[in-house]
Design a protein around this motif. Structure first.
Motif, PDB file in Angstrom:
ATOM      1  N   VAL A  99       0.826  -1.210   0.000  1.00 52.66           N
ATOM      2  CA  VAL A  99       0.000   0.000   0.000  1.00 52.66           C
ATOM      3  C   VAL A  99       0.857   1.256   0.000  1.00 52.66           C
ATOM      4  O   VAL A  99       0.586   2.224  -0.731  1.00 52.66           O
ATOM      5  N   LEU A 100       1.916   1.276   0.822  1.00 50.22           N
ATOM      6  CA  LEU A 100       2.723   2.482   0.958  1.00 50.22           C
ATOM      7  C   LEU A 100       3.608   2.758  -0.250  1.00 50.22           C
ATOM      8  O   LEU A 100       3.970   3.914  -0.498  1.00 50.22           O
ATOM      9  N   ASP A 101       3.977   1.718  -0.979  1.00 49.50           N
ATOM     10  CA  ASP A 101       4.876   1.929  -2.121  1.00 49.50           C
ATOM     11  C   ASP A 101       4.280   2.898  -3.150  1.00 49.50           C
ATOM     12  O   ASP A 101       4.931   3.884  -3.516  1.00 49.50           O
ATOM     13  N   PRO A 102       3.042   2.707  -3.617  1.00 48.93           N
ATOM     14  CA  PRO A 102       2.483   3.699  -4.555  1.00 48.93           C
ATOM     15  C   PRO A 102       2.184   5.041  -3.906  1.00 48.93           C
ATOM     16  O   PRO A 102       2.267   6.086  -4.563  1.00 48.93           O
ATOM     17  N   ILE A 103       1.831   5.031  -2.589  1.00 52.70           N
ATOM     18  CA  ILE A 103       1.564   6.306  -1.916  1.00 52.70           C
ATOM     19  C   ILE A 103       2.839   7.138  -1.826  1.00 52.70           C
ATOM     20  O   ILE A 103       2.837   8.349  -2.056  1.00 52.70           O
ATOM     21  N   PHE A 104       3.962   6.501  -1.503  1.00 56.51           N
ATOM     22  CA  PHE A 104       5.234   7.213  -1.450  1.00 56.51           C
ATOM     23  C   PHE A 104       5.641   7.712  -2.835  1.00 56.51           C
ATOM     24  O   PHE A 104       6.301   8.752  -2.952  1.00 56.51           O
ATOM     25  N   HIS A 105       5.236   6.992  -3.883  1.00 64.64           N
ATOM     26  CA  HIS A 105       5.635   7.363  -5.234  1.00 64.64           C
ATOM     27  C   HIS A 105       4.796   8.527  -5.765  1.00 64.64           C
ATOM     28  O   HIS A 105       5.339   9.504  -6.304  1.00 64.64           O
ATOM     29  N   TYR A 106       3.473   8.425  -5.607  1.00 62.60           N
ATOM     30  CA  TYR A 106       2.592   9.447  -6.170  1.00 62.60           C
ATOM     31  C   TYR A 106       2.224  10.536  -5.162  1.00 62.60           C
ATOM     32  O   TYR A 106       1.727  11.588  -5.558  1.00 62.60           O
ATOM     33  N   GLY A 107       2.454  10.275  -3.852  1.00 63.13           N
ATOM     34  CA  GLY A 107       2.038  11.240  -2.836  1.00 63.13           C
ATOM     35  C   GLY A 107       2.798  12.542  -2.874  1.00 63.13           C
ATOM     36  O   GLY A 107       2.316  13.557  -2.355  1.00 63.13           O
ATOM     37  N   VAL A 108       3.977  12.558  -3.457  1.00 66.07           N
ATOM     38  CA  VAL A 108       4.743  13.796  -3.555  1.00 66.07           C
ATOM     39  C   VAL A 108       4.005  14.825  -4.403  1.00 66.07           C
ATOM     40  O   VAL A 108       4.071  16.032  -4.145  1.00 66.07           O
ATOM     41  N   ASP A 109       3.279  14.356  -5.399  1.00 65.03           N
ATOM     42  CA  ASP A 109       2.524  15.260  -6.280  1.00 65.03           C
ATOM     43  C   ASP A 109       1.061  15.393  -5.865  1.00 65.03           C
ATOM     44  O   ASP A 109       0.454  16.440  -6.098  1.00 65.03           O
ATOM     45  N   TRP A 110       0.503  14.360  -5.282  1.00 68.81           N
ATOM     46  CA  TRP A 110      -0.908  14.370  -4.897  1.00 68.81           C
ATOM     47  C   TRP A 110      -1.020  14.448  -3.369  1.00 68.81           C
ATOM     48  O   TRP A 110      -0.949  13.439  -2.662  1.00 68.81           O
ATOM     49  N   TRP A 111      -1.208  15.662  -2.849  1.00 67.15           N
ATOM     50  CA  TRP A 111      -1.262  15.843  -1.399  1.00 67.15           C
ATOM     51  C   TRP A 111      -2.476  15.165  -0.786  1.00 67.15           C
ATOM     52  O   TRP A 111      -2.428  14.693   0.346  1.00 67.15           O
ATOM     53  N   TRP A 112      -3.594  15.143  -1.535  1.00 65.86           N
ATOM     54  CA  TRP A 112      -4.822  14.557  -0.997  1.00 65.86           C
ATOM     55  C   TRP A 112      -4.673  13.060  -0.750  1.00 65.86           C
ATOM     56  O   TRP A 112      -5.348  12.494   0.123  1.00 65.86           O
ATOM     57  N   LEU A 113      -3.791  12.390  -1.480  1.00 60.39           N
ATOM     58  CA  LEU A 113      -3.570  10.960  -1.267  1.00 60.39           C
ATOM     59  C   LEU A 113      -2.921  10.710   0.091  1.00 60.39           C
ATOM     60  O   LEU A 113      -3.289   9.778   0.816  1.00 60.39           O
ATOM     61  N   VAL A 114      -1.959  11.561   0.454  1.00 59.94           N
ATOM     62  CA  VAL A 114      -1.293  11.437   1.759  1.00 59.94           C
ATOM     63  C   VAL A 114      -2.282  11.743   2.884  1.00 59.94           C
ATOM     64  O   VAL A 114      -2.332  11.040   3.901  1.00 59.94           O
ATOM     65  N   MET A 115      -3.083  12.802   2.707  1.00 61.08           N
ATOM     66  CA  MET A 115      -4.044  13.170   3.742  1.00 61.08           C
ATOM     67  C   MET A 115      -5.119  12.092   3.921  1.00 61.08           C
ATOM     68  O   MET A 115      -5.565  11.823   5.041  1.00 61.08           O
ATOM     69  N   ALA A 116      -5.529  11.466   2.814  1.00 63.80           N
ATOM     70  CA  ALA A 116      -6.538  10.410   2.902  1.00 63.80           C
ATOM     71  C   ALA A 116      -6.009   9.214   3.684  1.00 63.80           C
ATOM     72  O   ALA A 116      -6.722   8.615   4.500  1.00 63.80           O
ATOM     73  N   TYR A 117      -4.742   8.868   3.451  1.00 60.16           N
ATOM     74  CA  TYR A 117      -4.172   7.739   4.194  1.00 60.16           C
ATOM     75  C   TYR A 117      -4.007   8.088   5.671  1.00 60.16           C
ATOM     76  O   TYR A 117      -4.236   7.235   6.545  1.00 60.16           O
ATOM     77  N   CYS A 118      -3.628   9.324   5.984  1.00 54.52           N
ATOM     78  CA  CYS A 118      -3.512   9.735   7.387  1.00 54.52           C
ATOM     79  C   CYS A 118      -4.881   9.696   8.072  1.00 54.52           C
ATOM     80  O   CYS A 118      -4.988   9.300   9.236  1.00 54.52           O
ATOM     81  N   LEU A 119      -5.918  10.133   7.343  1.00 52.53           N
ATOM     82  CA  LEU A 119      -7.267  10.074   7.908  1.00 52.53           C
ATOM     83  C   LEU A 119      -7.689   8.637   8.178  1.00 52.53           C
ATOM     84  O   LEU A 119      -8.310   8.340   9.208  1.00 52.53           O
ATOM     85  N   LEU A 120      -7.329   7.723   7.279  1.00 50.59           N
ATOM     86  CA  LEU A 120      -7.638   6.312   7.501  1.00 50.59           C
ATOM     87  C   LEU A 120      -6.918   5.789   8.740  1.00 50.59           C
ATOM     88  O   LEU A 120      -7.501   5.038   9.543  1.00 50.59           O
ATOM     89  N   MET A 121      -5.668   6.184   8.930  1.00 51.29           N
ATOM     90  CA  MET A 121      -4.921   5.759  10.119  1.00 51.29           C
ATOM     91  C   MET A 121      -5.579   6.293  11.393  1.00 51.29           C
ATOM     92  O   MET A 121      -5.658   5.585  12.414  1.00 51.29           O
ATOM     93  N   ILE A 122      -6.065   7.536  11.353  1.00 49.30           N
ATOM     94  CA  ILE A 122      -6.714   8.119  12.538  1.00 49.30           C
ATOM     95  C   ILE A 122      -8.005   7.380  12.861  1.00 49.30           C
ATOM     96  O   ILE A 122      -8.307   7.101  14.038  1.00 49.30           O
ATOM     97  N   LEU A 123      -8.782   7.022  11.834  1.00 49.45           N
ATOM     98  CA  LEU A 123     -10.021   6.275  12.053  1.00 49.45           C
ATOM     99  C   LEU A 123      -9.746   4.910  12.668  1.00 49.45           C
ATOM    100  O   LEU A 123     -10.418   4.487  13.623  1.00 49.45           O
ATOM    101  N   LEU A 124      -8.752   4.196  12.139  1.00 47.71           N
ATOM    102  CA  LEU A 124      -8.420   2.873  12.675  1.00 47.71           C
ATOM    103  C   LEU A 124      -7.851   2.977  14.087  1.00 47.71           C
ATOM    104  O   LEU A 124      -8.147   2.135  14.950  1.00 47.71           O
TER     105      LEU A 124
END
Length: 462
Positions: free
Chosen positions: A34-59
């Motif tokens: 899961v983290l491999d594509p997020i680390f790759h594309y998250g540099v350009d897509w800030w909302w992808l990083v924020m969405a994953y952080c929100l998922l971590m907070i919910l869990l």
């Protein structure tokens, strides 16, 4: 080997060991995918990083809210709010003020640090919340005794709150005490193995340790504050009936159902506000002064089951104002059917139409068979149970006219039937009572000292 040893010693932990071993392998493997594509594309897509952080907070909120022995109905939301605020504040401070990576949402920095903050918040919140809710249930007699002496809800639970905060903060404090002496943290170890200098890795670890401590402590304080607010109503009455003992571990579907109920409640509240603006009456908020016995209401004791007799010396009192006046008082409670959650709660009336007046120097006798509501009536008079405030008055002043129920309870003392174990000596207990806000005299007036309180107590006993 550990599972076999557990089987031989009859520890009955073979299943958790095997499940934990499999979950560790599967979860960390999935994390890498899961983290491999997020680390790759998250540099350009800030909302992808924020969405994953929100998922971590919910869990993380889900895990922290399901570990307490007792639980509240919307406990998930009570954990989610403080955890989001604390981690969000540390996120802004860490990445906008201190670290300042390029870009600010760089997933290589954001995701690991947010994960460490949440992991430590889970331990602190779950321990503190479990301690606070358990103490509220098991020490309810101590709390109500302090309330009956004029304590506010905070003053009555101050000792329990301190103990819960210490319990939640203990793992973090222990970790900070031994860090760098006995153990080398995982983040510092990873940086050293990655080629970072030891001093640079130590600086990063110091910074992260401070972030973790602040976020954990802030989350614990906010969560316990919300828990206490939920367990006391607006009149300062302790509501242990809303604390339910956890029989089984809630599933994620249960939490999703709670989320849906919360959203539905918000929508219904908006509809009610809109209807109230249009002048449409709402049947759910109707209040009546008379009791109607129908299919959902039943009288537990027959009429006349509870009797209040006053002394004859109270007759011919002229125009004197009674010290205590009760008019058409009724008390009951709602009973929910656990097997039929969709059905409305049925109302049980313990007593009704209770009226009497008690003048200075008079004595009242409350009689009736067991279970008729004698103790409940005393608790209602003392302000430990919630009823309509205009039904009871003290020296001509109703409860609505009191700025705080602590001032009422200070004058109407309730002595429980059972012994209440209070920590400390009697002198310490009386000093604690003298420190309550309701016992402090207005500016310019002299507040009674401990010796004066002791002397007046002796005179009453003699």
């Amino acid at each position: 080997a550990v599972a076999l040893l557990s089987h031989e010693m009859q520890l009955n932990i073979e299943s958790p060991i095997l499940v934990g071993t499999i979950r560790t392998f599967v979860q960390l493997s999935l994390l890498g995918f899961v983290l491999d594509p997020i680390f790759h594309y998250g540099v350009d897509w800030w909302w992808l990083v924020m969405a994953y952080c929100l998922l971590m907070i919910l869990l993380a909120s889900f895990e922290a809210s399901m570990r307490s022995k007792y639980y509240l109905k919307h406990q998930f939301w009570m954990v989610l709010g403080p955890m989001t605020v604390a981690v969000g504040f540390m996120f802004v401070f860490a990445f906008y003020v201190v670290l300042r990576p390029e870009p600010l949402w760089d997933p290589q920095y954001v995701i690991p640090i947010v994960g460490m903050l949440l992991g430590n918040c889970i331990n602190g919140v779950s321990l503190a919340l479990n301690s606070m809710l358990t103490l509220l249930v098991e020490s309810s007699r101590e709390i109500e005794l302090l309330l009956s002496f004029g304590a506010t809800s905070y003053e009555a639970t101050a000792r329990l709150l301190r103990e819960a905060v210490r319990t939640g903060a203990m793992p973090q404090l222990n970790g900070m005490a031994i860090i760098g002496i006995i153990s080398i943290p995982g983040m510092m170890t990873g940086q050293i193995l990655g080629g970072t200098t030891v001093m640079q890795a130590a600086r990063y670890q110091i910074l992260i340790s401070y972030f973790i401590a602040v976020s954990s402590f802030a989350t614990i304080l906010m969560e316990l504050y919300l828990a206490l607010r939920a367990c006391f109503n607006s009149r300062g009455v302790l509501r242990t009936d809303i604390l339910q003992k956890r029989d089984s571990k809630p599933t994620f579907l249960d939490i999703l159902g709670s989320i849906c109920q919360g959203i539905s409640g918000i929508l219904n509240l908006r509809r009610f506000r809109e209807s109230s603006k249009r002048g449409t009456p709402s049947s759910s908020l109707e209040t009546t002064t008379t009791t109607t016995v129908d299919e959902s209401t039943s009288l537990l004791s027959g009429k006349g089951g509870l009797a209040v007799s006053t002394s004859k010396s109270q007759t011919n009192n002229g125009n004197r104002i009674p010290v205590l006046s009760v008019s058409n008082l009724a008390y009951g409670f709602d009973v929910h059917d656990e097997e039929a959650d969709l059905k409305p709660a049925s109302h049980r009336i313990l007593f009704e139409n209770v009226s009497f007046e008690l003048f200075s120097g008079g004595v009242a006798l409350i009689s009736g068979r067991s279970g008729v509501g004698k103790s409940s009536l005393l608790r209602v008079l003392a302000g430990l149970e919630d009823v309509e405030s205009d039904k009871i008055s003290l020296c001509g002043k109703s409860r609505e006219q009191y700025s705080s129920m602590a001032l009422w309870r200070k004058q109407v003392r309730y002595v429980p039937q059972t012994k209440v174990d209070i920590p400390g000596s009697p002198a310490a207990f009386m000093s604690k009572i003298a420190s309550f806000q309701s016992w402090k005299s207005p500016a310019g007036a002299k507040s009674p000292s401990y010796s004066e309180m002791t002397l007046s107590t002796r005179e009453l006993m003699l």
